[in-house]
Design a protein around this motif. Structure first.
Motif, PDB file in Angstrom:
ATOM      1  N   PHE A 356       0.775  -1.231   0.000  1.00  0.00           N
ATOM      2  CA  PHE A 356       0.000   0.000   0.000  1.00  0.00           C
ATOM      3  C   PHE A 356       0.814   1.294   0.000  1.00  0.00           C
ATOM      4  CE2 PHE A 356      -1.975  -3.363   2.585  1.00  0.00           C
ATOM      5  CZ  PHE A 356      -3.086  -3.639   1.810  1.00  0.00           C
ATOM      6  N   SER A 357       2.092   1.221   0.356  1.00  0.00           N
ATOM      7  CA  SER A 357       2.788   2.450   0.680  1.00  0.00           C
ATOM      8  C   SER A 357       4.264   2.403   0.342  1.00  0.00           C
ATOM      9  CB  SER A 357       2.632   2.714   2.192  1.00  0.00           C
ATOM     10  OG  SER A 357       3.352   3.846   2.612  1.00  0.00           O
ATOM     11  N   THR A 358       4.851   3.574   0.225  1.00  0.00           N
ATOM     12  CA  THR A 358       6.306   3.681   0.175  1.00  0.00           C
ATOM     13  C   THR A 358       6.841   4.108   1.539  1.00  0.00           C
ATOM     14  OG1 THR A 358       6.136   5.963  -0.631  1.00  0.00           O
ATOM     15  CG2 THR A 358       6.328   4.234  -2.277  1.00  0.00           C
ATOM     16  N   THR A 359       6.183   5.078   2.173  1.00  0.00           N
ATOM     17  CA  THR A 359       6.693   5.604   3.438  1.00  0.00           C
ATOM     18  C   THR A 359       6.491   4.651   4.611  1.00  0.00           C
ATOM     19  OG1 THR A 359       4.619   6.802   3.779  1.00  0.00           O
ATOM     20  CG2 THR A 359       6.403   8.000   2.713  1.00  0.00           C
ATOM     21  N   THR A 360       5.419   3.869   4.593  1.00  0.00           N
ATOM     22  CA  THR A 360       5.160   2.936   5.697  1.00  0.00           C
ATOM     23  C   THR A 360       5.278   1.478   5.244  1.00  0.00           C
ATOM     24  OG1 THR A 360       2.770   3.070   5.255  1.00  0.00           O
ATOM     25  CG2 THR A 360       3.665   4.554   6.932  1.00  0.00           C
ATOM     26  N   ALA A 361       5.889   1.260   4.098  1.00  0.00           N
ATOM     27  CA  ALA A 361       5.970  -0.088   3.525  1.00  0.00           C
ATOM     28  C   ALA A 361       6.647  -1.078   4.462  1.00  0.00           C
ATOM     29  CB  ALA A 361       6.717  -0.044   2.192  1.00  0.00           C
ATOM     30  N   HIS A 362       7.686  -0.637   5.143  1.00  0.00           N
ATOM     31  CA  HIS A 362       8.492  -1.561   5.940  1.00  0.00           C
ATOM     32  C   HIS A 362       8.181  -1.509   7.435  1.00  0.00           C
ATOM     33  CE1 HIS A 362      10.670  -2.263   2.292  1.00  0.00           C
ATOM     34  NE2 HIS A 362      11.016  -0.997   2.198  1.00  0.00           N
ATOM     35  N   SER A 363       7.313  -0.585   7.824  1.00  0.00           N
ATOM     36  CA  SER A 363       7.041  -0.434   9.255  1.00  0.00           C
ATOM     37  C   SER A 363       5.626  -0.829   9.658  1.00  0.00           C
ATOM     38  CB  SER A 363       7.280   1.017   9.682  1.00  0.00           C
ATOM     39  OG  SER A 363       6.446   1.903   8.934  1.00  0.00           O
ATOM     40  N   HIS A 364       4.704  -0.884   8.703  1.00  0.00           N
ATOM     41  CA  HIS A 364       3.296  -1.077   9.043  1.00  0.00           C
ATOM     42  C   HIS A 364       2.714  -2.350   8.418  1.00  0.00           C
ATOM     43  CE1 HIS A 364       3.637   2.938  10.576  1.00  0.00           C
ATOM     44  NE2 HIS A 364       2.347   3.027  10.849  1.00  0.00           N
ATOM     45  N   VAL A 365       1.694  -2.840   9.082  1.00  0.00           N
ATOM     46  CA  VAL A 365       0.997  -4.059   8.673  1.00  0.00           C
ATOM     47  C   VAL A 365      -0.501  -3.791   8.718  1.00  0.00           C
ATOM     48  CG1 VAL A 365       0.421  -6.411   9.452  1.00  0.00           C
ATOM     49  CG2 VAL A 365       2.814  -5.663   9.380  1.00  0.00           C
ATOM     50  N   ARG A 366      -1.212  -4.336   7.726  1.00  0.00           N
ATOM     51  CA  ARG A 366      -2.674  -4.226   7.729  1.00  0.00           C
ATOM     52  C   ARG A 366      -3.284  -5.506   8.269  1.00  0.00           C
ATOM     53  NH1 ARG A 366      -6.453  -4.659   2.478  1.00  0.00           N
ATOM     54  NH2 ARG A 366      -6.138  -6.850   3.031  1.00  0.00           N
ATOM     55  N   LEU A 367      -4.229  -5.343   9.190  1.00  0.00           N
ATOM     56  CA  LEU A 367      -5.007  -6.454   9.716  1.00  0.00           C
ATOM     57  C   LEU A 367      -6.466  -6.227   9.347  1.00  0.00           C
ATOM     58  CD1 LEU A 367      -4.828  -8.021  13.261  1.00  0.00           C
ATOM     59  CD2 LEU A 367      -7.026  -7.270  12.349  1.00  0.00           C
ATOM     60  N   SER A 368      -7.113  -7.265   8.837  1.00  0.00           N
ATOM     61  CA  SER A 368      -8.540  -7.208   8.535  1.00  0.00           C
ATOM     62  C   SER A 368      -9.319  -7.872   9.664  1.00  0.00           C
ATOM     63  CB  SER A 368      -8.843  -7.921   7.214  1.00  0.00           C
ATOM     64  OG  SER A 368     -10.242  -8.100   7.058  1.00  0.00           O
ATOM     65  N   TYR A 369     -10.261  -7.119  10.243  1.00  0.00           N
ATOM     66  CA  TYR A 369     -11.093  -7.720  11.299  1.00  0.00           C
ATOM     67  C   TYR A 369     -12.461  -8.133  10.753  1.00  0.00           C
ATOM     68  CZ  TYR A 369     -12.639  -2.779  11.936  1.00  0.00           C
ATOM     69  OH  TYR A 369     -13.093  -1.492  11.763  1.00  0.00           O
ATOM     70  N   ALA A 370     -12.471  -8.510   9.465  1.00  0.00           N
ATOM     71  CA  ALA A 370     -13.697  -9.044   8.865  1.00  0.00           C
ATOM     72  C   ALA A 370     -13.927 -10.494   9.260  1.00  0.00           C
ATOM     73  CB  ALA A 370     -13.627  -8.929   7.348  1.00  0.00           C
ATOM     74  N   ALA A 371     -12.952 -11.104   9.948  1.00  0.00           N
ATOM     75  CA  ALA A 371     -13.077 -12.493  10.395  1.00  0.00           C
ATOM     76  C   ALA A 371     -13.989 -12.581  11.626  1.00  0.00           C
ATOM     77  CB  ALA A 371     -11.694 -13.053  10.718  1.00  0.00           C
ATOM     78  N   SER A 372     -14.329 -13.795  12.018  1.00  0.00           N
ATOM     79  CA  SER A 372     -15.228 -13.995  13.158  1.00  0.00           C
ATOM     80  C   SER A 372     -14.555 -13.588  14.465  1.00  0.00           C
ATOM     81  CB  SER A 372     -15.638 -15.467  13.249  1.00  0.00           C
ATOM     82  OG  SER A 372     -14.526 -16.263  13.639  1.00  0.00           O
ATOM     83  N   ARG A 373     -15.366 -13.384  15.500  1.00  0.00           N
ATOM     84  CA  ARG A 373     -14.811 -13.042  16.818  1.00  0.00           C
ATOM     85  C   ARG A 373     -13.851 -14.113  17.309  1.00  0.00           C
ATOM     86  NH1 ARG A 373     -19.213  -9.959  20.675  1.00  0.00           N
ATOM     87  NH2 ARG A 373     -20.476  -8.974  19.047  1.00  0.00           N
ATOM     88  N   ASP A 374     -14.239 -15.370  17.150  1.00  0.00           N
ATOM     89  CA  ASP A 374     -13.375 -16.458  17.612  1.00  0.00           C
ATOM     90  C   ASP A 374     -12.030 -16.425  16.899  1.00  0.00           C
ATOM     91  OD1 ASP A 374     -15.312 -17.348  19.351  1.00  0.00           O
ATOM     92  OD2 ASP A 374     -16.010 -18.983  18.065  1.00  0.00           O
ATOM     93  N   GLU A 375     -12.059 -16.182  15.579  1.00  0.00           N
ATOM     94  CA  GLU A 375     -10.817 -16.153  14.819  1.00  0.00           C
ATOM     95  C   GLU A 375      -9.958 -14.958  15.226  1.00  0.00           C
ATOM     96  OE1 GLU A 375      -9.457 -17.135  10.224  1.00  0.00           O
ATOM     97  OE2 GLU A 375     -11.529 -16.586  10.656  1.00  0.00           O
ATOM     98  N   LEU A 376     -10.592 -13.841  15.528  1.00  0.00           N
ATOM     99  CA  LEU A 376      -9.852 -12.664  15.964  1.00  0.00           C
ATOM    100  C   LEU A 376      -9.210 -12.883  17.333  1.00  0.00           C
ATOM    101  CD1 LEU A 376     -12.355  -9.896  14.805  1.00  0.00           C
ATOM    102  CD2 LEU A 376     -10.119 -10.387  13.802  1.00  0.00           C
ATOM    103  N   HIS A 377      -9.973 -13.452  18.266  1.00  0.00           N
ATOM    104  CA  HIS A 377      -9.410 -13.752  19.585  1.00  0.00           C
ATOM    105  C   HIS A 377      -8.217 -14.698  19.454  1.00  0.00           C
ATOM    106  CE1 HIS A 377     -12.061 -11.664  22.339  1.00  0.00           C
ATOM    107  NE2 HIS A 377     -13.147 -12.195  21.796  1.00  0.00           N
ATOM    108  N   GLU A 378      -8.372 -15.719  18.625  1.00  0.00           N
ATOM    109  CA  GLU A 378      -7.285 -16.677  18.431  1.00  0.00           C
ATOM    110  C   GLU A 378      -6.085 -16.008  17.778  1.00  0.00           C
ATOM    111  OE1 GLU A 378      -5.143 -20.176  18.584  1.00  0.00           O
ATOM    112  OE2 GLU A 378      -7.026 -19.640  19.598  1.00  0.00           O
ATOM    113  N   GLY A 379      -6.352 -15.153  16.794  1.00  0.00           N
ATOM    114  CA  GLY A 379      -5.263 -14.450  16.136  1.00  0.00           C
ATOM    115  C   GLY A 379      -4.493 -13.560  17.091  1.00  0.00           C
TER     116      GLY A 379
END
Length: 390
Positions: A356-379
Motif C-alpha cells: 500500500f505504501s512507500t513511506t510505511t511499507a516496511h514499518s506497518h501491517v494491515r489487519l482485517s477484522y472481517a473475520a469472526s470473533r473467535d478467529e480474531l481472539h485466536e489471532g
C-alpha cells in the motif's frame, strides 16, 4: 514472442499471495487465523441468496444492457436518495463486474499517456496499477498520522503538477480504515474542480463508516460535488465479495464513452447476479447489513484491545471499513518479514504495508477484522505468543 511491458511491470498484490499461502498451510492441516483479506465472513443477506436461487431456475438469462439492468440502476439511485439524501439520475450509474471493473473503466476513460494522477500514500495498490496501464503517472501525496493517513488539501496542492488530470481519493481507506473529514474532502474536490481535474472517489467502504455524531450515515462526496466520479461495490457493506458486482456514478459527459468501453471490455455484468442484487435494497436486507456493521464495531474493539495489550501501536484509530494499520517497527522486524514469520510460525495471516505504501511499507501491517470473533481472539493470542518468542 514478447510479453507486453505493462504485464511484466505489474506488481503482485501481497494480500492475495499471503492468502494463497495461508490456503496451502490450511490444506496441510494447519489452523490459520486469516486476518489478511478484506472479505466479510457473513455472506450475502438471506434475501439475496434466496433471490439468486429463484432466478437460477432454468429461465433464459440474456445479456443485460452494458450499463446494467435499469431496475438495478434505479434501485442504486434510490439507495442514495434514501440513505444520503442525494438525487442521482440512474442514467449516470454503470453496473460493473465488481468495483475493480468500475475502476478499470474510469481509469480508461480519464487517463491519457502523460497524465499525472495524485493518490495518497498509503492507498489501494490496484488503483496505481490501473492508472499506469493507461500511460498515466502516479504522484503520491505523503500522509501522516496527523492527517489520519489521508490526503488533505495541502498534500494535494504539494503533489500537484502541470500534468495533473485527476485526484483519486478513498474514504474510508484501504488499508488504514480512516476517513477524510468531510470539510477536507470538500476542499480537495474544490481544488481539483478549479484546476479542471477529475475527482475520483472510492466509497467502497462508505457503508461501513462510523455514523456522524447525530447518528446519520457517513456522507457521500456527491453531497458536495455532484460531478465527482464515485466508485462503489456490493462486496463490503452488502457482504457479496465473490458475487463480483459493483457500480460507478459518472458525470453525464462520461457516460457514453464509458458505455462504449464497457461493451468492448466486458459486454455486461452477470444478469442473474444483477437480478439477485435487487434484493439487497429491501428494508429487510438493509437491516441485516446494519446489524453486521455493528458486529464489525465489536470486532474492531477485539483487535484494538488485543494490539494494545501486545504492545503493537496503532498510530491512527480506524473509523470505517474493517482494517487496522499498525506499526511493527518495535519488534525489530520489517513488515514483510513480520508477516512472513507470523504466517509460518504463528499461523496468522496479515498483509505487509509493502502493498500500500512507500513511506510505511516496511514499518506497518494491515489487519482485517472481517473475520469472526473467535478467529480474531485466536489471532490476537497467537500474535502475543509470537511477539513474546521473538
Amino acid at each position: 514472442m514478447k510479453i507486453a511491458a505493462r504485464a511484466s511491470a505489474a506488481q503482485p498484490f501481497y494480500a492475495m499471495s499471503i492468502g494463497e499461502r495461508a490456503g496451502i498451510l490450511q490444506a496441510e492441516g494447519h489452523s490459520i487465523a486469516k486476518l489478511s483479506l478484506g472479505e466479510p465472513d457473513f455472506g450475502a443477506p438471506p434475501a439475496v441468496r434466496e433471490e439468486m436461487c429463484r432466478v437460477m431456475d432454468g429461465r433464459p438469462l440474456p445479456y443485460s444492457p452494458a450499463l446494467g439492468l435499469l431496475a438495478l440502476r434505479e434501485a442504486i439511485a434510490g439507495f442514495y436518495r434514501d440513505r444520503h439524501g442525494v438525487e442521482v439520475d440512474p442514467a449516470r450509474i454503470v453496473v460493473t463486474t465488481g468495483a475493480s471493473s468500475a475502476l478499470l473503466l474510469v481509469a480508461a476513460a480519464t487517463t491519457q499517456s502523460g497524465d499525472d494522477v495524485v493518490i495518497a500514500d498509503p492507498s489501494y495498490p490496484c488503483n496505481r496499477q490501473l492508472v499506469e496501464t493507461y500511460g498515466g503517472r502516479i504522484v503520491l501525496a505523503p500522509t501522516s498520522p496527523a492527517s489520519r493517513y489521508q490526503m488533505d488539501r495541502a498534500a494535494a496542492e504539494a503533489a500537484w503538477t502541470p500534468q495533473t488530470s485527476a485526484v483519486m481519493l478513498a474514504t474510508p481507506s484501504n488499508p488504514t480504515g480512516t476517513s477524510i473529514p468531510f470539510e477536507e474532502l470538500e476542499s480537495i474536490c474544490a481544488l481539483a474542480r478549479e484546476r479542471s481535474a477529475w475527482r475520483i472517489v472510492d466509497e467502497i467502504y462508505l457503508g461501513l463508516a462510523d455514523p456522524g455524531e447525530d447518528g446519520a450515515p457517513a456522507r457521500t462526496v456527491l453531497e458536495t460535488d455532484s460531478e465527482a466520479i464515485v466508485i462503489n461495490s456490493f462486496s463490503k457493506y452488502f457482504g457479496m465479495t465473490g458475487w463480483r458486482l459493483g457500480w460507478t456514478i459518472l458525470p453525464e459527459q462520461l457516460v457514453a464513452s464509458v458505455e462504449n468501453l464497457a461493451v468492448n471490455y466486458f459486454l455486461c455484468a452477470s444478469t442473474p447476479i444483477q437480478q439477485a442484487a435487487l434484493a439487497v435494497f429491501s428494508p429487510e436486507s438493509i437491516s441485516v447489513c446494519e446489524q453486521r456493521r455493528h458486529e464489525l464495531l465489536a470486532r474492531r474493539s477485539i483487535v484494538l484491545d488485543g494490539l494494545e495489550h501486545i504492545g503493537l501501536p496503532v498510530p491512527v484509530l480506524p473509523d470505517g471499513a474493517f482494517y487496522v494499520y499498525f506499526d511493527v517497527s518495535s519488534t525489530g522486524l520489517d513488515a514483510q518479514t513480520f508477516c512472513h514469520r507470523a504466517l509460518e510460525e504463528a499461523h496468522v495471516a496479515l498483509t505487509p504495508g509493502q502493498d500500500f505504501s512507500t513511506t510505511t511499507a516496511h514499518s506497518h501491517v494491515r489487519l482485517s477484522y472481517a473475520a469472526s470473533r473467535d478467529e480474531l481472539h485466536e489471532g490476537m493470542k497467537r500474535l502475543e505468543t509470537f511477539i513474546n518468542n521473538l
